[in-house]
Design a protein around this motif. Structure first.
Motif, PDB file in Angstrom:
ATOM      1  N   LYS A  81      -0.949 -39.819  12.399  1.00 44.25           N
ATOM      2  CA  LYS A  81      -0.082 -38.364  12.444  1.00 44.25           C
ATOM      3  C   LYS A  81       0.510 -37.771  12.197  1.00 44.25           C
ATOM      4  O   LYS A  81       0.639 -37.557  11.441  1.00 44.25           O
ATOM      5  CB  LYS A  81      -0.034 -39.133  13.883  1.00 44.25           C
ATOM      6  CG  LYS A  81      -0.112 -38.493  15.239  1.00 44.25           C
ATOM      7  CD  LYS A  81       0.531 -38.398  16.378  1.00 44.25           C
ATOM      8  CE  LYS A  81      -0.110 -38.547  17.485  1.00 44.25           C
ATOM      9  NZ  LYS A  81       0.915 -38.127  18.947  1.00 44.25           N
ATOM     10  N   ILE A  82       1.286 -39.374  11.075  1.00 43.69           N
ATOM     11  CA  ILE A  82       1.921 -39.087   9.814  1.00 43.69           C
ATOM     12  C   ILE A  82       1.794 -38.319   8.944  1.00 43.69           C
ATOM     13  O   ILE A  82       2.350 -37.574   7.963  1.00 43.69           O
ATOM     14  CB  ILE A  82       2.915 -40.520   9.683  1.00 43.69           C
ATOM     15  CG1 ILE A  82       4.214 -40.764  10.585  1.00 43.69           C
ATOM     16  CG2 ILE A  82       4.079 -40.252   8.215  1.00 43.69           C
ATOM     17  CD1 ILE A  82       4.268 -42.337  10.387  1.00 43.69           C
ATOM     18  N   ILE A  83       0.668 -38.996   8.047  1.00 42.56           N
ATOM     19  CA  ILE A  83      -0.270 -37.912   6.855  1.00 42.56           C
ATOM     20  C   ILE A  83      -0.304 -37.152   7.873  1.00 42.56           C
ATOM     21  O   ILE A  83      -0.511 -36.290   6.471  1.00 42.56           O
ATOM     22  CB  ILE A  83      -2.102 -39.217   7.357  1.00 42.56           C
ATOM     23  CG1 ILE A  83      -1.260 -40.401   6.095  1.00 42.56           C
ATOM     24  CG2 ILE A  83      -2.174 -38.535   6.334  1.00 42.56           C
ATOM     25  CD1 ILE A  83      -2.282 -41.649   6.437  1.00 42.56           C
ATOM     26  N   LYS A  84      -1.133 -37.090   8.837  1.00 41.74           N
ATOM     27  CA  LYS A  84      -1.750 -35.433   8.858  1.00 41.74           C
ATOM     28  C   LYS A  84       0.015 -34.673   8.909  1.00 41.74           C
ATOM     29  O   LYS A  84      -0.421 -33.119   8.285  1.00 41.74           O
ATOM     30  CB  LYS A  84      -1.741 -34.910  10.360  1.00 41.74           C
ATOM     31  CG  LYS A  84      -2.254 -33.667  11.470  1.00 41.74           C
ATOM     32  CD  LYS A  84      -3.182 -34.269  12.486  1.00 41.74           C
ATOM     33  CE  LYS A  84      -2.923 -32.395  13.404  1.00 41.74           C
ATOM     34  NZ  LYS A  84      -3.686 -32.974  14.365  1.00 41.74           N
ATOM     35  N   TRP A  85       0.877 -35.058   9.543  1.00 42.10           N
ATOM     36  CA  TRP A  85       2.405 -33.793   9.735  1.00 42.10           C
ATOM     37  C   TRP A  85       2.966 -33.193   8.282  1.00 42.10           C
ATOM     38  O   TRP A  85       3.097 -32.462   7.502  1.00 42.10           O
ATOM     39  CB  TRP A  85       3.310 -34.620  10.789  1.00 42.10           C
ATOM     40  CG  TRP A  85       2.717 -33.817  11.822  1.00 42.10           C
ATOM     41  CD1 TRP A  85       2.321 -34.948  13.116  1.00 42.10           C
ATOM     42  CD2 TRP A  85       2.684 -32.830  12.506  1.00 42.10           C
ATOM     43  NE1 TRP A  85       2.277 -34.090  13.984  1.00 42.10           N
ATOM     44  CE2 TRP A  85       3.084 -32.790  13.953  1.00 42.10           C
ATOM     45  CE3 TRP A  85       3.382 -31.503  11.551  1.00 42.10           C
ATOM     46  CZ2 TRP A  85       2.579 -31.620  14.560  1.00 42.10           C
ATOM     47  CZ3 TRP A  85       3.191 -30.807  12.785  1.00 42.10           C
ATOM     48  CH2 TRP A  85       3.091 -30.082  14.076  1.00 42.10           C
ATOM     49  N   SER A  86       2.655 -34.905   7.183  1.00 43.55           N
ATOM     50  CA  SER A  86       3.029 -34.603   5.832  1.00 43.55           C
ATOM     51  C   SER A  86       2.703 -34.172   4.880  1.00 43.55           C
ATOM     52  O   SER A  86       2.497 -32.600   3.673  1.00 43.55           O
ATOM     53  CB  SER A  86       3.163 -35.934   5.020  1.00 43.55           C
ATOM     54  OG  SER A  86       3.418 -37.276   5.760  1.00 43.55           O
ATOM     55  N   CYS A  87       1.312 -34.056   5.218  1.00 42.64           N
ATOM     56  CA  CYS A  87      -0.179 -32.829   4.836  1.00 42.64           C
ATOM     57  C   CYS A  87       0.163 -31.511   5.168  1.00 42.64           C
ATOM     58  O   CYS A  87       0.023 -30.294   3.850  1.00 42.64           O
ATOM     59  CB  CYS A  87      -1.386 -33.103   5.111  1.00 42.64           C
ATOM     60  SG  CYS A  87      -2.222 -34.115   4.280  1.00 42.64           S
ATOM     61  N   ILE A  88       0.778 -31.067   6.514  1.00 39.75           N
ATOM     62  CA  ILE A  88       0.981 -30.335   6.801  1.00 39.75           C
ATOM     63  C   ILE A  88       2.073 -29.562   6.446  1.00 39.75           C
ATOM     64  O   ILE A  88       2.242 -27.848   5.867  1.00 39.75           O
ATOM     65  CB  ILE A  88       1.099 -29.913   8.439  1.00 39.75           C
ATOM     66  CG1 ILE A  88      -0.536 -29.675   9.398  1.00 39.75           C
ATOM     67  CG2 ILE A  88       1.403 -27.902   8.616  1.00 39.75           C
ATOM     68  CD1 ILE A  88      -0.629 -30.310  10.396  1.00 39.75           C
ATOM     69  N   ILE A  89       2.995 -29.796   6.227  1.00 41.90           N
ATOM     70  CA  ILE A  89       4.622 -29.799   5.946  1.00 41.90           C
ATOM     71  C   ILE A  89       4.751 -29.948   3.814  1.00 41.90           C
ATOM     72  O   ILE A  89       5.398 -28.654   3.447  1.00 41.90           O
ATOM     73  CB  ILE A  89       5.900 -31.344   5.440  1.00 41.90           C
ATOM     74  CG1 ILE A  89       5.871 -30.837   7.240  1.00 41.90           C
ATOM     75  CG2 ILE A  89       6.803 -30.795   5.307  1.00 41.90           C
ATOM     76  CD1 ILE A  89       6.696 -32.432   7.734  1.00 41.90           C
ATOM     77  N   GLY A  90       3.444 -30.231   3.671  1.00 40.98           N
ATOM     78  CA  GLY A  90       3.344 -30.259   2.100  1.00 40.98           C
ATOM     79  C   GLY A  90       2.189 -28.729   1.925  1.00 40.98           C
ATOM     80  O   GLY A  90       3.248 -28.069   0.623  1.00 40.98           O
TER      81      GLY A  90
ATOM     82  N   LEU B 288       4.475 -26.067  -0.084  1.00 42.03           N
ATOM     83  CA  LEU B 288       3.613 -25.791  -1.671  1.00 42.03           C
ATOM     84  C   LEU B 288       3.650 -24.074  -1.406  1.00 42.03           C
ATOM     85  O   LEU B 288       3.727 -22.903  -2.081  1.00 42.03           O
ATOM     86  CB  LEU B 288       2.009 -26.221  -1.337  1.00 42.03           C
ATOM     87  CG  LEU B 288       0.990 -25.418  -2.787  1.00 42.03           C
ATOM     88  CD1 LEU B 288       1.842 -26.192  -3.757  1.00 42.03           C
ATOM     89  CD2 LEU B 288      -0.110 -25.972  -2.728  1.00 42.03           C
ATOM     90  N   ILE B 289       3.147 -23.598   0.119  1.00 40.71           N
ATOM     91  CA  ILE B 289       2.761 -22.033   0.526  1.00 40.71           C
ATOM     92  C   ILE B 289       4.560 -21.127   0.251  1.00 40.71           C
ATOM     93  O   ILE B 289       4.060 -19.991  -1.096  1.00 40.71           O
ATOM     94  CB  ILE B 289       2.186 -21.824   1.606  1.00 40.71           C
ATOM     95  CG1 ILE B 289       0.591 -22.266   1.559  1.00 40.71           C
ATOM     96  CG2 ILE B 289       2.471 -20.200   1.774  1.00 40.71           C
ATOM     97  CD1 ILE B 289      -0.026 -22.280   3.045  1.00 40.71           C
ATOM     98  N   ALA B 290       5.246 -21.685   0.468  1.00 41.41           N
ATOM     99  CA  ALA B 290       6.565 -21.302   0.246  1.00 41.41           C
ATOM    100  C   ALA B 290       6.947 -20.744  -1.028  1.00 41.41           C
ATOM    101  O   ALA B 290       8.122 -19.710  -1.717  1.00 41.41           O
ATOM    102  CB  ALA B 290       7.316 -21.646   1.233  1.00 41.41           C
ATOM    103  N   PHE B 291       6.411 -22.265  -1.769  1.00 41.62           N
ATOM    104  CA  PHE B 291       6.926 -21.998  -3.552  1.00 41.62           C
ATOM    105  C   PHE B 291       6.250 -21.467  -4.084  1.00 41.62           C
ATOM    106  O   PHE B 291       6.815 -20.377  -4.754  1.00 41.62           O
ATOM    107  CB  PHE B 291       6.957 -23.509  -3.907  1.00 41.62           C
ATOM    108  CG  PHE B 291       6.750 -23.543  -5.122  1.00 41.62           C
ATOM    109  CD1 PHE B 291       8.494 -23.403  -5.877  1.00 41.62           C
ATOM    110  CD2 PHE B 291       6.478 -23.422  -6.290  1.00 41.62           C
ATOM    111  CE1 PHE B 291       8.545 -23.951  -7.554  1.00 41.62           C
ATOM    112  CE2 PHE B 291       6.231 -23.618  -7.356  1.00 41.62           C
ATOM    113  CZ  PHE B 291       7.467 -23.982  -8.519  1.00 41.62           C
ATOM    114  N   VAL B 292       4.943 -21.163  -3.778  1.00 42.17           N
ATOM    115  CA  VAL B 292       4.017 -20.095  -4.871  1.00 42.17           C
ATOM    116  C   VAL B 292       4.885 -18.036  -4.308  1.00 42.17           C
ATOM    117  O   VAL B 292       4.542 -17.954  -5.163  1.00 42.17           O
ATOM    118  CB  VAL B 292       2.811 -19.845  -4.061  1.00 42.17           C
ATOM    119  CG1 VAL B 292       1.630 -18.631  -4.662  1.00 42.17           C
ATOM    120  CG2 VAL B 292       2.095 -20.934  -5.147  1.00 42.17           C
TER     121      VAL B 292
END
Length: 60
Positions: free
Chosen positions: A8-17, A21-25
């Motif tokens: 779950k933590i890995i999944k949420w970390s990927c989603i947040i990352g 990234l999209i916001a930065f772009v």
């Protein structure tokens, strides 16, 4: 139980990352586009200046 929490933590970390990234772009694209428009406006103003134009400098 621990394995499930890790997944779950890995999944949420990927989603947040990915969201970050999209916001930065998007933000970077907006800034670059704004700077490009300012440069284009400056080029247009430069082309409008003729050698016969007078330059007036105000000194306070």
């Amino acid at each position: 139980m621990q394995e499930e929490k890790k997944k779950k933590i890995i999944k949420w970390s990927c989603i947040i990352g990915l969201i970050v990234l999209i916001a930065f772009v998007v933000i970077t694209s907006i800034v670059i586009n704004d700077q490009k428009q300012k440069l284009d406006d400056l080029k247009d103003k430069n082309e409008q200046v003729t050698p016969d134009s007078e330059v007036v400098i105000f000194i306070d």
